[in-house]
Design a protein around this motif. Structure first.
Motif, PDB file in Angstrom:
ATOM      1  N   THR A  17       0.831  -1.206   0.000  1.00 43.09           N
ATOM      2  CA  THR A  17       0.000   0.000   0.000  1.00 43.09           C
ATOM      3  C   THR A  17       0.863   1.252   0.000  1.00 43.09           C
ATOM      4  O   THR A  17       0.614   2.181  -0.772  1.00 43.09           O
ATOM      5  CB  THR A  17      -0.931  -0.004   1.226  1.00 43.09           C
ATOM      6  N   GLN A  18       1.900   1.273   0.839  1.00 42.68           N
ATOM      7  CA  GLN A  18       2.771   2.437   0.892  1.00 42.68           C
ATOM      8  C   GLN A  18       3.520   2.614  -0.418  1.00 42.68           C
ATOM      9  O   GLN A  18       3.678   3.735  -0.894  1.00 42.68           O
ATOM     10  CB  GLN A  18       3.780   2.324   2.050  1.00 42.68           C
ATOM     11  N   MET A  19       3.970   1.517  -1.025  1.00 47.35           N
ATOM     12  CA  MET A  19       4.692   1.603  -2.296  1.00 47.35           C
ATOM     13  C   MET A  19       3.773   2.127  -3.398  1.00 47.35           C
ATOM     14  O   MET A  19       4.167   2.952  -4.205  1.00 47.35           O
ATOM     15  CB  MET A  19       5.247   0.233  -2.689  1.00 47.35           C
ATOM     16  N   PHE A  20       2.524   1.650  -3.413  1.00 41.72           N
ATOM     17  CA  PHE A  20       1.578   2.095  -4.428  1.00 41.72           C
ATOM     18  C   PHE A  20       1.268   3.582  -4.263  1.00 41.72           C
ATOM     19  O   PHE A  20       1.263   4.329  -5.241  1.00 41.72           O
ATOM     20  CB  PHE A  20       0.287   1.283  -4.357  1.00 41.72           C
ATOM     21  N   ARG A  21       1.031   4.009  -3.042  1.00 39.48           N
ATOM     22  CA  ARG A  21       0.737   5.426  -2.806  1.00 39.48           C
ATOM     23  C   ARG A  21       1.924   6.305  -3.166  1.00 39.48           C
ATOM     24  O   ARG A  21       1.753   7.394  -3.721  1.00 39.48           O
ATOM     25  CB  ARG A  21       0.330   5.644  -1.348  1.00 39.48           C
ATOM     26  N   ALA A  22       3.133   5.859  -2.873  1.00 36.14           N
ATOM     27  CA  ALA A  22       4.322   6.629  -3.233  1.00 36.14           C
ATOM     28  C   ALA A  22       4.454   6.714  -4.748  1.00 36.14           C
ATOM     29  O   ALA A  22       4.798   7.762  -5.294  1.00 36.14           O
ATOM     30  CB  ALA A  22       5.566   5.994  -2.627  1.00 36.14           C
ATOM     31  N   PHE A  23       4.144   5.627  -5.443  1.00 35.78           N
ATOM     32  CA  PHE A  23       4.212   5.614  -6.901  1.00 35.78           C
ATOM     33  C   PHE A  23       3.183   6.579  -7.499  1.00 35.78           C
ATOM     34  O   PHE A  23       3.497   7.360  -8.395  1.00 35.78           O
ATOM     35  CB  PHE A  23       3.968   4.198  -7.410  1.00 35.78           C
ATOM     36  N   VAL A  24       1.974   6.547  -6.995  1.00 35.23           N
ATOM     37  CA  VAL A  24       0.921   7.418  -7.516  1.00 35.23           C
ATOM     38  C   VAL A  24       1.234   8.874  -7.210  1.00 35.23           C
ATOM     39  O   VAL A  24       1.094   9.742  -8.072  1.00 35.23           O
ATOM     40  CB  VAL A  24      -0.450   7.012  -6.933  1.00 35.23           C
ATOM     41  N   ALA A  28       2.041  11.963 -10.164  1.00 34.94           N
ATOM     42  CA  ALA A  28       0.975  12.944 -10.374  1.00 34.94           C
ATOM     43  C   ALA A  28       1.481  14.300 -10.865  1.00 34.94           C
ATOM     44  O   ALA A  28       0.955  14.817 -11.839  1.00 34.94           O
ATOM     45  CB  ALA A  28       0.156  13.100  -9.101  1.00 34.94           C
ATOM     46  N   PRO A  29       2.509  14.923 -10.272  1.00 34.62           N
ATOM     47  CA  PRO A  29       2.927  16.233 -10.762  1.00 34.62           C
ATOM     48  C   PRO A  29       3.526  16.178 -12.158  1.00 34.62           C
ATOM     49  O   PRO A  29       3.359  17.091 -12.933  1.00 34.62           O
ATOM     50  CB  PRO A  29       3.987  16.693  -9.759  1.00 34.62           C
ATOM     51  N   GLN A  30       4.185  15.101 -12.509  1.00 34.12           N
ATOM     52  CA  GLN A  30       4.810  14.995 -13.823  1.00 34.12           C
ATOM     53  C   GLN A  30       3.769  14.857 -14.925  1.00 34.12           C
ATOM     54  O   GLN A  30       3.929  15.395 -16.001  1.00 34.12           O
ATOM     55  CB  GLN A  30       5.756  13.804 -13.862  1.00 34.12           C
ATOM     56  N   ALA A  31       2.686  14.154 -14.660  1.00 31.69           N
ATOM     57  CA  ALA A  31       1.675  13.930 -15.689  1.00 31.69           C
ATOM     58  C   ALA A  31       0.901  15.202 -15.997  1.00 31.69           C
ATOM     59  O   ALA A  31       0.395  15.360 -17.096  1.00 31.69           O
ATOM     60  CB  ALA A  31       0.707  12.838 -15.221  1.00 31.69           C
ATOM     61  N   SER A  32       0.806  16.122 -15.049  1.00 30.68           N
ATOM     62  CA  SER A  32       0.016  17.322 -15.279  1.00 30.68           C
ATOM     63  C   SER A  32       0.844  18.487 -15.808  1.00 30.68           C
ATOM     64  O   SER A  32       0.311  19.567 -15.994  1.00 30.68           O
ATOM     65  CB  SER A  32      -0.671  17.737 -13.972  1.00 30.68           C
TER      66      SER A  32
END
Length: 68
Positions: A17-24, A28-32
């Motif tokens: 869960t922590q790895m997934f949240r860190a990945f997301v 996020a800032p790079q995609a926008s």
């Protein structure tokens, strides 16, 4: 049966869960960012134009050989 639902703030022993949240959160800032959009949009367009031009050249060469 094991409880697989962890409330917010609990430690996840597997760390998934922590790895997934860190990945997301990291992505996020790079995609926008608007600066990356024009660069990625022009790449496929240039490739498509090159393929179309190459196809026209091949068709023209075949037609020239056929009528020769």
């Amino acid at each position: 049966m094991a409880d697989n639902q962890n409330p917010q703030g609990n430690y996840d022993p597997a760390g998934s869960t922590q790895m997934f949240r860190a990945f997301v959160d990291e992505g996020a800032p790079q995609a926008s960012s608007p600066a990356a959009t024009p660069t990625t949009a022009s790449g496929p367009r240039v490739g498509l134009i090159a393929v179309v031009v190459a196809a026209i050249v091949v068709v023209a060469a075949v037609a020239w050989l056929a009528f020769k």
